[in-house]
Design an enzyme around this catalytic site. Structure first.
Site, PDB file in Angstrom:
ATOM      1  N   GLY A 145      -1.441   1.099   3.903  1.00 30.97           N
ATOM      2  CA  GLY A 145      -0.604   0.276   4.766  1.00 30.97           C
ATOM      3  C   GLY A 145       0.391  -0.531   3.955  1.00 30.97           C
ATOM      4  N   ASP A 168       1.505   5.079   2.854  1.00 29.94           N
ATOM      5  CA  ASP A 168       2.067   4.759   4.172  1.00 29.94           C
ATOM      6  C   ASP A 168       3.030   5.882   4.566  1.00 29.94           C
ATOM      7  OD1 ASP A 168       3.395   3.466   6.439  1.00 29.94           O
ATOM      8  OD2 ASP A 168       2.701   1.570   5.606  1.00 29.94           O
ATOM      9  N   SER A 201      -2.442   8.613   5.785  1.00 28.06           N
ATOM     10  CA  SER A 201      -3.589   8.242   4.965  1.00 28.06           C
ATOM     11  C   SER A 201      -4.675   9.315   4.883  1.00 28.06           C
ATOM     12  CB  SER A 201      -4.173   6.927   5.496  1.00 28.06           C
ATOM     13  OG  SER A 201      -5.415   6.620   4.917  1.00 28.06           O
ATOM     14  N   HIS A 217      -4.212  -0.271  13.252  1.00 26.48           N
ATOM     15  CA  HIS A 217      -5.331  -1.070  13.743  1.00 26.48           C
ATOM     16  C   HIS A 217      -6.012  -0.470  14.969  1.00 26.48           C
ATOM     17  CE1 HIS A 217      -4.291  -3.719  10.672  1.00 26.48           C
ATOM     18  NE2 HIS A 217      -4.286  -4.877  11.293  1.00 26.48           N
ATOM     19  N   ASP A 257      -7.324  -8.394   8.498  1.00 24.89           N
ATOM     20  CA  ASP A 257      -7.299  -8.552   9.957  1.00 24.89           C
ATOM     21  C   ASP A 257      -8.670  -8.289  10.577  1.00 24.89           C
ATOM     22  OD1 ASP A 257      -4.589  -9.282   9.976  1.00 24.89           O
ATOM     23  OD2 ASP A 257      -3.952  -7.193  10.068  1.00 24.89           O
TER      24      ASP A 257
END
Length: 219
Positions: free
Chosen positions: A51, A76, A129, A149, A175
């Protein structure tokens, strides 16, 4: 010859570059990420990030990597995650490619590294990824998961990259919110999965940034 010892905190010019870069990581969590990267870099292995976005956190990994004589690797596709698409909360129209009409954060990322003087310390893998993880063949000292996410993407990042983490290496997940009212639950679920696997021991928490050490097998 031993690698030079990295400072425990980034130098003012690195912190200034971090703060100037596009991105969402607050300074306190950035400092915690840098500290984890410094510790992990002592293993003499690459530091890997999932990311990249525009390179805000990459600066910190690359600074720690440079001090230890290792490389930072960042993965990414540079088309933006779900919440960064048009009509969503984190959309930034300045990183849309006008020719193709899609997000493209790669040029901004390259400018970020150039401004920080860290271009030579970073290997950028441009692609998705899971595919990158499938062809990656070397151990890494740190895996920092801060990509998509959704459950699909967070799970794929964990399953793809955690097995490449060397014993004693650090898994850092951003996060992580236990309360759904605070944020999405996919990072929290892979964090819980890592702990419940028995392969990881939590060593630090800073806001939504959780740091775990690989202490066993069975990922």
């Amino acid at each position: 010859m031993a690698a030079p010892t990295a400072p425990t905190a980034p130098q003012p010019e690195i912190l200034a570059a971090f703060e100037a870069a596009k991105g969402f990581m607050p300074v306190d969590e950035g400092l915690a990420l840098h500290a984890a990267a410094v510790e992990a870099a002592a293993l003499g292995l690459p530091l890997l990030e999932v990311g990249t976005y525009c390179g805000r956190s990459t600066i910190l990994l690359a600074d720690a990597a440079r001090a230890a004589g290792v490389m930072a690797v960042t993965v990414d596709h540079h088309r933006g995650s779900e919440e960064q698409q048009p009509g969503w909360e984190y959309h930034d129209p300045t990183v849309v490619d006008p020719e193709v009409g899609r997000m493209d954060t790669l040029p901004t990322f390259r400018r970020t590294l150039h401004a920080a003087g860290l271009e030579e310390q970073v290997i950028a893998l441009v692609g998705r990824s899971p595919q990158a993880a499938a062809v990656w063949g070397a151990p890494v000292g740190l895996v920092f998961i801060d990509g998509g996410h959704t459950d699909e993407h967070a799970t794929a990042d964990y399953e793809g990259w955690a097995p490449h983490l060397a014993p004693g290496g650090l898994l850092v997940i951003h996060d992580v919110f236990a309360d759904p009212a605070d944020g999405g639950q996919a990072p929290y679920r892979i964090y819980r999965r890592a702990l419940e696997s028995g392969a990881f021991t939590e060593v630090a928490v800073h806001g939504s940034l959780h740091v775990l050490r690989r202490t066993g097998s069975g990922i």
